[in-house]
Scaffold this motif. Structure first.
Motif, PDB file in Angstrom:
ATOM      1  N   THR A 285       0.840  -1.193   0.000  1.00  0.00           N
ATOM      2  CA  THR A 285       0.000   0.000   0.000  1.00  0.00           C
ATOM      3  C   THR A 285       0.878   1.247   0.000  1.00  0.00           C
ATOM      4  N   TYR A 286       0.594   2.149  -0.931  1.00  0.00           N
ATOM      5  CA  TYR A 286       1.358   3.381  -1.084  1.00  0.00           C
ATOM      6  C   TYR A 286       0.454   4.571  -0.799  1.00  0.00           C
ATOM      7  N   LEU A 287       0.942   5.505   0.011  1.00  0.00           N
ATOM      8  CA  LEU A 287       0.198   6.732   0.278  1.00  0.00           C
ATOM      9  C   LEU A 287       0.633   7.792  -0.729  1.00  0.00           C
ATOM     10  N   TYR A 302      -1.133  11.782   6.785  1.00  0.00           N
ATOM     11  CA  TYR A 302      -0.342  10.617   7.215  1.00  0.00           C
ATOM     12  C   TYR A 302      -0.904  10.030   8.516  1.00  0.00           C
ATOM     13  N   PHE A 305      -3.598   7.531   8.281  1.00  0.00           N
ATOM     14  CA  PHE A 305      -3.220   6.201   7.802  1.00  0.00           C
ATOM     15  C   PHE A 305      -2.185   5.534   8.703  1.00  0.00           C
ATOM     16  N   LEU A 310       1.971   1.055   5.550  1.00  0.00           N
ATOM     17  CA  LEU A 310       2.378   1.686   4.298  1.00  0.00           C
ATOM     18  C   LEU A 310       3.782   1.233   3.903  1.00  0.00           C
ATOM     19  N   LEU A 313       5.877   6.215   0.157  1.00  0.00           N
ATOM     20  CA  LEU A 313       5.073   7.347  -0.290  1.00  0.00           C
ATOM     21  C   LEU A 313       5.289   7.564  -1.785  1.00  0.00           C
TER      22      LEU A 313
END
Length: 366
Positions: A285-287, A302, A305, A310, A313
């Motif tokens: 999972t990428y923010l 941030y 989440f 994560l 980014l």
């Protein structure tokens, strides 16, 4: 660079002192009239005060070569040297204008670079620490100019970032790649760029899942890209839909998942997201964050989440700003690396793999 303040009763007298003490190549940075002496504020005498400078390195080189050469202006090397000196003089002038009347604790060019870091919105304590560390490494008599200091500053940043997470990306550690983040940061376009990269450059079988059912335009946009790239797409309205789509695409190399943005300040956002996608089950999972956002907003996003594992980014919209300190702030504050940085709307071209070198170059500047 040597800078000296010189006074005299007339400008010709001052210029004679300048040439005698600094040489024929000295440059006048500033001049003004001052009044000195007198008694009880009366009978003061007018004088001329100038601030003059000379590039010592250039003067030393010219002194070593006593054999007449071509006129400096006619050679490529001399033009480069002249440009470098002019650039530094301009920077010094800006620094002087900005700091007129202010007592600076740092010598030029350290104060100039500290101001640059603050303009880039690097956190003040981090910026001061960087400059302080460089000063400690360099003795007081070490001659420093802006270009040398930029090299030292880039080294300092790269050293600090080296242990803060993974930079760059190998998308294919996990089969499922999910992009999360607030609305408007460019998740859908970034998904399309990553899909194009996987198909065109890696020759992989790619499938798309979108859960952004709140924006019909986003679904249609992703469907258009899926047709162009000739890859399948499924729309998931619930966690059951999402799991069925995953099962349908289980033979594919990569499954890219686009998620709904919504309002990141809504505490229910991540909870609602977890009802549609699995945030913990064997996925990367990428923010996604926009560089046009304030650092404070990025921090709030941030925090929403913080319960989600994560991987890295992704920063978007590099082409829409000239301020990049937030990249450094987020990495240092949260010990997380950067996978990609996007710099435009063109698919698949406007995306670059992040690296420590590139991040340092962005923040320090050319």
């Amino acid at each position: 660079m040597k800078v000296k303040k010189i006074k005299g009763t007339t400008m010709p007298e001052v210029m004679q002192i300048v040439r005698r003490e600094l040489g024929q190549d000295a440059v006048i940075l500033n001049s003004k009239e001052i009044y000195e002496g007198g008694f009880l504020g009366l009978f003061k005498k007018k004088k001329i005060e100038v601030l003059a400078a000379i590039d010592q390195q250039r003067t030393t080189v010219s002194q070593k070569h006593s054999v007449p050469a071509k006129p400096l202006a006619k050679t490529e090397e001399s033009r480069h040297n002249n440009d470098a000196v002019l650039k530094e003089l301009k920077e010094m002038k800006r620094w002087m204008q900005k700091n007129t009347g202010n007592e600076s604790e740092l010598p030029y060019p350290y104060q100039l670079m500290l101001d640059h870091l603050l303009d880039q919105e690097v956190k003040p304590d981090v910026a001061k620490e960087f400059i302080g560390n460089i000063q400690k490494r360099k003795s007081a008599d070490t001659e420093m100019n802006v270009d040398k200091l930029k090299v030292e500053l880039a080294f300092e940043m790269k050293h600090r970032l080296a242990n803060k997470g993974q930079f760059g990306n190998n998308l294919f550690d996990k089969q499922i790649v999910q992009l999360v983040g607030p609305t408007g940061v460019g998740k859908t376009t970034t998904i399309a760029k990553l899909a194009a990269h996987c198909v065109l450059n890696e020759q992989q079988r790619v499938a798309l899942i979108t859960t952004d059912t709140y924006r019909i335009a986003a679904i249609e946009q992703l469907k258009t890209y899926s047709k162009i790239l000739d890859i399948p797409i499924e729309v998931a309205y619930s966690l059951d839909d999402y799991n069925q789509a995953r099962e349908k695409f289980k033979e594919y190399d990569v499954i890219l998942v686009d998620t709904a943005g919504r309002n990141f300040r809504d505490e229910k956002y991540v909870k609602e997201l977890s009802k549609v996608i699995d945030l913990h089950k064997e996925v990367d999972t990428y923010l996604v964050l926009s560089l046009t956002s304030r650092t404070r907003d990025m921090e709030d996003i941030y925090q929403q989440f913080e319960t989600v594992p994560l991987k890295q980014l992704i920063f978007t919209k590099k082409d829409e700003t000239a301020v990049y300190g937030s990249i450094l702030n987020m990495c240092l504050d949260h010990n997380i690396g950067i996978a990609f940085i996007t710099n435009g709307q063109d698919v698949p071209d406007d995306i670059e793999v992040a690296s420590i070198d590139n991040i340092a170059k962005l923040v320090v500047g050319d």
